[in-house]
Scaffold this active site. Structure first.
Site, PDB file in Angstrom:
ATOM      1  N   ASP A 339       4.138   4.411 -17.698  1.00  0.00           N
ATOM      2  CA  ASP A 339       4.322   5.090 -18.990  1.00  0.00           C
ATOM      3  C   ASP A 339       5.273   6.270 -18.845  1.00  0.00           C
ATOM      4  O   ASP A 339       5.408   6.861 -17.770  1.00  0.00           O
ATOM      5  CB  ASP A 339       2.988   5.555 -19.574  1.00  0.00           C
ATOM      6  N   GLU A 340       5.906   6.581 -19.950  1.00  0.00           N
ATOM      7  CA  GLU A 340       6.698   7.800 -20.087  1.00  0.00           C
ATOM      8  C   GLU A 340       7.677   8.051 -18.935  1.00  0.00           C
ATOM      9  O   GLU A 340       7.782   9.171 -18.432  1.00  0.00           O
ATOM     10  CB  GLU A 340       5.760   9.007 -20.255  1.00  0.00           C
ATOM     11  N   VAL A 341       8.378   7.013 -18.510  1.00  0.00           N
ATOM     12  CA  VAL A 341       9.426   7.230 -17.517  1.00  0.00           C
ATOM     13  C   VAL A 341      10.538   8.024 -18.190  1.00  0.00           C
ATOM     14  O   VAL A 341      11.006   7.663 -19.270  1.00  0.00           O
ATOM     15  CB  VAL A 341       9.977   5.885 -16.985  1.00  0.00           C
TER      16      VAL A 341
END
Lengths: 567, 534
Positions: A339-341
């Protein structure tokens, strides 16, 4: 036609009873009567001889420990409900004293897995039809079904005049879960939770028929897991290398404790983002480490830091570390995060830009694909199937293997998009099932800051979540279930139970009983649900849980605190 | 910048003048506070996440603190609004003669000493099996900005056992709160045992045996609070918020538990107000209130007066009959009569009434000028009330309501929020200025303020989580004042966050379920500030 008539009659009977006792989550099928039984002081649990012959020693051990827990509860629990006002008779005839619970298990399934049979049947007669002592029957396909049956049985009991009573007999319960993945996520990186708190949480989860503990075990703030290959990870990256860690033995203990309660442990080692804690020991494979004060450019939260996907050393690290970490856990599934790279972080890293200029076919996105591909390769070599957060297929459109499970944490539209690609999905929208929301900004110096996922999710809001909203029947089949999430920016052992219970119970009912009632209508947090959840909350408090009150006690008792015009 | 260690033989002494001035009761208060401090010194082993003084490996004997010497100038032994709570704490870093190293705590009253003890205890950190006192020498001269520093707890919507109240009082004293506003009765339940009307709690409490407050319980609370410098101000909210009286005396009540349209008759279920048109109601008050006031020792008594529902009274036949028979009367004059009678009884009992703002803001009642008005809404209301010459207790629901933000507690309400959304963060609480927009003259009438915990969604399971450390943010505004030494308004900045974080962890160490404000990484590094504060 006749069966439909009977069906409607049952529904009518259920609705006309004003005294609801609180099975939570609600069974799929439940017919009850009006007699009150008492539990014999000599009450015991027996197994049929077929059951004894089928089960192997490990399964027997699981059953034995569950029996012991139930029998312990019968002698210790003296629960008086605020709102179950069955007029308990002053004396109960010997013929209405329940002496036995007889267990039969059809198969020797002793390992937990996605989709195992968790159904059970619980039959509690109100009178014996021969000379034998009054006996209830609990039948299941697997020992894990029996565990659920025990929990239902325990919720039927009320204490009155120094006696343990079982009102509304006879009971005929046929029950099975609507969803096979019923999870609770706990983040143990932002704040640390001692093993004891995790075990307590698992125990309470089992009462609520949850069957997956999603252990978001590492993240940017701390790396509590002790690796034998890279001991420096926790030596430098944990909050305390002696007291705030999880050793291999700790994890083994958690897995066994959970299994004995029918709960799978799915670990998540979130990568390549959310990994600042790795930088405490190996800054060389990391990038944009703890950028200050403009951390917002590089991460959703401080401290920033991501693994560097352009360096061969990063892959060496993964190839050595992940086989070890996967080996700590027994479940077939492994959550690899994703998530949220933060692409800006990578875009501003010189070594990555150098790599890109030297490898013309590559972009930041293909670098990400390479990273995930390598990671999943290792996971699969360890005989595990990866789970990832939705971003991997929704934002980055990675062509992941079709058996990968995608965890959707946003809207129903995204759920639809992911299942329409043929992936299996775990749901749990942040608009409904994020238990941490609503407590305002935790960042310093922010007077009017709110939490990004405001408002606070009430039990009503949580209860009104439908994991399969807007999906076709075919699409629905790909929805394995869902998870409530507790991210722990503002939670540690001091407020863990307050944030989890009884709100997580509301999700547990959606996942077990399903979002629709027996007449196919969507469930709403109505009078009946509130009355049952209130009873269940007070019972949990009686069992020592700091479950928060939903209303003034006056409301809990009278049920007279409904809003006049529901929004 | 020196670090002292606390001697294992550390002891507290009083000057001989002090010993000669104090009477036995004051000495008792002092002795019990000394014992609490000494207990803490032996039991507390607090390690802070963010106080990173480099503690020296060994500490010279000359830097070992052996004594704390107390001097108290006057024998004030009773708490009251405006007593002197100041103290001076001097901790030298070296002795200037052959005597052992001694710290000095001077105060005008024993209650100042209590605050000094609490300050002293916050200076201590545990390291390498030793109790250390870093950053010596210390020269502290301290006094409260406001004399009324309160915390309101509602014990009617949900019940709290006496031991939870005592624990709360103890934690309050560490935070230098000095008033416990006990919102003791309300519509859901009447936990107070009256000897004149035992049926009030027999029928109106949640449990006549286990969920009550007896006269002895109350006495115990008052004594416990006093020995910690805290006044107990009781509130028996009337004439609204009284449904619980209807459980035993429906005859003096009106619009009792109207269902399902309770919202026409009350802000919350169950509805029910005293009937101001019946002589029986006044008989009841004349018998009950003298007893209730006698349970408490404080000079002030909160008579309530919030959210009186006029529609309830307007729709009551006996009231309409009264109005038609008494042409001079209106609903408003009936309310005035009710308050007048009530306050008459309160004053006869030698107490001064406190009321909620509605009495003067909405109903414009001509209350005696010494009445204290509690404002629970905006700064404009504070200004309005002080401009009428009344003394004011502040505590806006936009800032200091600790219950807000947890959504609808009413059943069947999926998207309902709490009326006072959002949740009040410590930052929001800290940014409240009780005297915002007032002239210097008006400011003098502001006695202080209170944080409020209304308990629709609170009971013993989550009491401490809701109170701490957020109430501590209000405590600093009330004690230290809304402005810093350079007259700038205080903001929840790095310095405040670092101190509150340290204090939160120390409270947890002392057994309080005070919630975490941030991930531990942030608590340790202080690197989790928002980049562009709103």
């Amino acid at each position: 036609m006749i069966s439909k008539f009977i069906f409607q009659l049952i529904i009518l009977l259920l609705y006309t009873r004003t005294c609801v006792n609180a099975l939570w989550p609600l069974p799929q099928y439940w017919v009850k009567g009006s007699k009150t039984l008492s539990i014999s002081p000599d009450f015991s649990i027996k197994q049929t001889s077929e059951t004894r012959s089928i089960l192997n020693s490990h399964t027997k051990e699981i059953l034995k420990s569950a029996e012991d827990r139930l029998l312990n509860l019968l002698t210790s629990e003296q629960y008086v409900s605020p709102n179950v006002k069955s007029i308990f008779p002053k004396s109960i005839d010997k013929s209405n004293t329940l002496c036995f619970l007889k267990i039969s298990i059809a198969t020797n399934v002793s390992e937990l897995d996605l989709g195992i049979d968790e159904s059970y049947e619980l039959i509690i007669p109100d009178s014996k039809n021969d000379d034998y002592q009054l006996t209830a029957y609990l039948k299941a396909q697997t020992v894990f079904g029996v565990l659920h049956g025990f929990n239902s049985f325990s919720q039927l009991l009320y204490y009155n005049r120094s006696k343990l009573l079982l009102p509304f007999a006879p009971h005929d319960i046929k029950d099975f879960p609507r969803f096979s993945h019923r999870g609770l996520l706990l983040d143990t990186s932002r704040n640390y939770f001692p093993i004891n708190d995790i075990l307590t949480t698992l125990n309470i989860m089992s009462w609520n028929k949850f069957n997956v503990f999603h252990w978001h075990i590492t993240d940017s703030p701390s790396w509590p897991v002790v690796s034998e290959v890279y001991p420096e990870l926790s030596n430098k990256g944990s909050y305390d290398p002696k007291y705030m860690i999880y050793t291999k033995d700790d994890i083994k203990k958690v897995i066994e404790y959970a299994k004995f309660r029918g709960i799978r442990i799915i670990p998540e080692f979130d990568m390549p983002g959310h990994t600042h804690s790795i930088a405490e020991s190996m800054p060389e494979i990391m990038t944009c480490i703890n950028k200050q004060p403009n951390w917002t450019t590089f991460a959703n939260e401080p401290p920033s830091g991501q693994l560097n996907p352009a360096l061969p050393e990063t892959y060496t690290f993964l190839h050595k570390l992940l086989p070890e970490l996967t080996s700590y856990f027994v479940d077939k599934y492994y959550h690899s995060g994703g998530d949220e790279v933060n692409l800006n972080c990578w875009n501003s890293t010189p070594s990555i830009n150098e790599y890109l200029s030297q490898n013309p076919g590559f972009s930041i996105e293909t670098l990400l694909a390479k990273f995930i591909n390598e990671t999943h390769g290792i996971v699969r070599k360890s005989k595990k199937i990866p789970i990832v957060w939705q971003e991997m297929v929704v934002d980055h459109k990675l062509p992941l293997n079709n058996d990968t499970i995608i965890q959707v944490w946003t809207t129903k539209e995204i759920t639809k998009e992911v299942v329409s690609k043929g992936y299996r999905v775990i749901t749990g929208s942040s608009d409904f099932w994020y238990l941490d929301c609503g407590h305002g900004a935790w960042l310093g110096n922010d007077v009017n800051g709110n939490s990004w996922c405001d408002p606070y999710k009430t039990w009503q809001k949580i209860y009104s979540y439908n994991p399969i909203d807007g999906l076709t029947d075919e699409e629905t089949k790909l929805v394995l279930g869902g998870e409530v999430h507790l991210w722990t920016e503002q939670t540690d052992p001091t407020n863990l139970e307050n944030l989890l219970w009884p709100r997580a119970s509301a999700a547990a009912e959606v996942l077990w009983s399903g979002p629709y009632d027996t007449s196919k209508k969507i469930r709403t947090p109505d009078k009946d649900a509130l009355a049952r959840l209130t009873d269940w909350r007070f019972r949990m408090v009686d069992r020592g849980v700091n479950a928060i009150p939903l209303q003034p006690l006056w409301c809990a008792r009278t049920g007279m605190c409904d809003v006049l015009n529901p929004k």
